[in-house]
Design an enzyme around this catalytic site. Structure first.
Site, PDB file in Angstrom:
ATOM      1  CD  GLU A 294      -2.931  -1.107   0.114  1.00 44.70           C
ATOM      2  OE1 GLU A 294      -3.170   0.012  -0.402  1.00 44.70           O
ATOM      3  OE2 GLU A 294      -3.497  -2.150  -0.255  1.00 44.70           O
TER       4      GLU A 294
ATOM      5  CB  CYS B 264      -1.301   7.281   1.223  1.00 44.75           C
ATOM      6  SG  CYS B 264      -2.758   6.332   1.730  1.00 44.75           S
TER       7      CYS B 264
END
Length: 525
Positions: free
Chosen positions: A242, A276
């Site tokens: 991720e 993110c």
């Protein structure tokens, strides 16, 4: 390059923020002794071999204890996250606590139905039992990130426990207070024979990666992601990465600008931009450009008043290293020139914000315009409250711009134009796409969350977290009935036997599935 080599350790060192430069800690984080790490990993591996975690009721009881762990210690967790990131109480409640608790409840509500599922039968299997069984992978490693130090460690842990694995958890040492609290709580609430926490920085992380795991789940940057992947390759260990990248936001010509602006601003300022999937930059249609920038300033004052530094809902940067990196971008840009807004500095013009306070690790929300696509601010993931805004003439230009770069983790389009929505949906690639909002797909357990290309591999949330930490095993239980049909596959073979096999096993074409979508042949086109 092996992670055991000096070079890889140096690469890892350069890619991780250092806890020594972080905001002063109230709670000391004790690093795990290097020589204890192989023993700790072997302990949970031995537990998995004992078959303790195969019992579904055991898994459910651990998830219930997991929920109590968060519910009974919410105030302490809020405090530690505030110590690390100056994150406001309700932001922590919404983006860390609530999402993790929802993941646990969703998993508990559906776990029994996830473990096995029926498979489609053909005529030849009419008397057979066909199922897909989700088996645990074994012992898995979860490496968390500092920006959401609860969510990004504990949310994947939910699926790992539910799938029946034993787990090694490595929180980020940068958010030291939260890592220390998570270590204490997991040791107290969950079975220590099955779930263990390892703390440390570069040397400890390198030692962890030298151990064998059955899956590695890493959240962080792409540079360390490559190191993790190389370490995993030594044992052919599958990985979920991720990562991140530059997530674009498009403001189209036909849009409710007042709503769109506030949704962009919220997504950018949440956790001071240290997310993110935060909007990284804006591609704004020329017809909305000036109005969008003006509306950002209006919305910012609505959210945070005249001075966001004194507002309780505005966070701070995690440490000096990240602060200096972001201030460098601001220093490279110029303040808006008095004579002409067209004066070109390739690093951009600051039209709003630009204020910093090193003592508080505070950086104001900052809007940068007139920036070159080649500027450092447009090359690297910003991970802070700085928002470049670039003019575009039409949606095709936006598509070309996005497709010329690495595939982003998220993409946001604000538009009420059908053509624009179809163009971005069908002609771009991203981990996730949200139309007319930012980041909210993260909160929906039925939607997969993950990257593509440079922004990551694999996905999770809800059932997909469970599947990430599971092996889908095909199980076929044959019946002894109609055993006379076995002769169709035994020698001697013949055309007649094969025609029967084709009848029993062949896939039937649905109406129109083999017909051409166009009446013209390729040679006629």
């Amino acid at each position: 390059v092996s992670t055991q080599s000096t070079g890889a350790k140096q690469n890892l060192s350069k890619s991780l923020p250092f806890s020594s430069s972080a905001r002063s800690s109230v709670m000391a984080l004790t690093y795990t002794p290097i020589d204890e790490i192989p023993k700790m990993v072997q302990k949970v591996r031995d537990t998995f071999k004992s078959e303790k975690t195969l019992d579904v009721d055991f898994r459910k009881n651990q998830l219930r204890a997991f929920y109590r762990m968060i519910d009974e210690n919410t105030d302490q967790l809020i405090q530690t996250v505030h110590q690390d990131l100056h994150k406001p109480k309700h932001e922590t409640l919404g983006t860390e606590i609530l999402l993790t608790k929802n993941e646990i409840l969703h998993t508990l509500n559906h776990l029994s139905s996830w473990i096995t599922s029926s498979a489609e039968k053909k005529l030849a299997n009419i008397n057979d039992e066909l199922i897909v069984k989700h088996d645990p992978l074994g012992t898995v490693l979860i490496i968390g990130a500092w920006n959401y130090p609860i969510l990004l460690v504990l949310q994947p842990l939910v699926g790992a426990i539910a799938a029946g694995n034993t787990v090694v958890i490595k929180p980020s040492e940068v958010s030291a207070n939260t890592a220390a609290k998570i270590t204490e709580l997991i040791t107290r609430y969950l079975d220590p024979e099955c779930y263990t926490v390892i703390n440390g920085a570069v040397e400890e992380t390198t030692s962890v990666l030298e151990q064998r795991f059955d899956h590695i789940f890493y959240t962080g940057n792409s540079t360390v992601g490559k190191i993790v992947m190389r370490a995993a390759s030594n044992f052919l260990t599958p990985v979920t990465l991720e990562l991140g990248g530059k997530s674009p936001t498009i403001i189209d010509h036909k849009v409710d600008l007042k709503i769109a602006t506030r949704r962009v601003l919220w997504g950018k300022c949440l956790n001071s931009g240290q997310t993110c999937i935060a909007p990284d930059y804006v591609l704004c249609h020329t017809s909305q450009y000036e109005k969008f920038i003006a509306e950002l300033q209006v919305a910012h004052e609505e959210f945070y008043g005249a001075n966001s530094q004194t507002h309780p809902d505005y966070g701070r940067i995690i440490n000096q290293r990240q602060f200096q990196r972001l201030r460098g971008y601001i220093n490279e840009a110029q303040n808006e020139p008095a004579a002409s807004t067209e004066a070109q500095n390739p690093n951009g013009t600051i039209v709003f914000g630009g204020k910093t306070d090193e003592g508080e690790l505070y950086i104001s929300f900052t809007v940068v315009t007139n920036i070159s696509p080649e500027a450092p601010l447009m090359q690297n993931e910003i991970f802070g409250p700085i928002l470049p805004v670039i003019k575009i003439e039409n949606i095709d230009e936006a598509v070309r711009f996005i497709n010329s770069r690495e595939k982003p983790l998220a993409l946001y389009l604000f538009s009420q134009d059908k053509h624009s929505i179809e163009a971005i949906t069908n002609r771009t690639s991203s981990g996730g796409l949200v139309i007319n909002d930012t980041m909210l797909h993260l909160s929906v357990p039925s939607l997969p969350f993950g990257g593509v290309g440079n922004s990551g591999m694999g996905n999770y949330h809800g059932k997909r977290t469970f599947e990430t930490f599971s092996h889908k095993k095909a199980v076929m239980r044959r019946s002894f009935a109609f055993s006379q049909l076995d002769g169709l596959r035994y020698p001697p073979l013949s055309d007649k036997k094969f025609s029967w096999l084709e009848f029993l096993l062949g896939e039937k074409a649905s109406w129109g599935s083999l017909s051409s979508s166009s009446s013209s042949s390729p040679s006629e086109k």
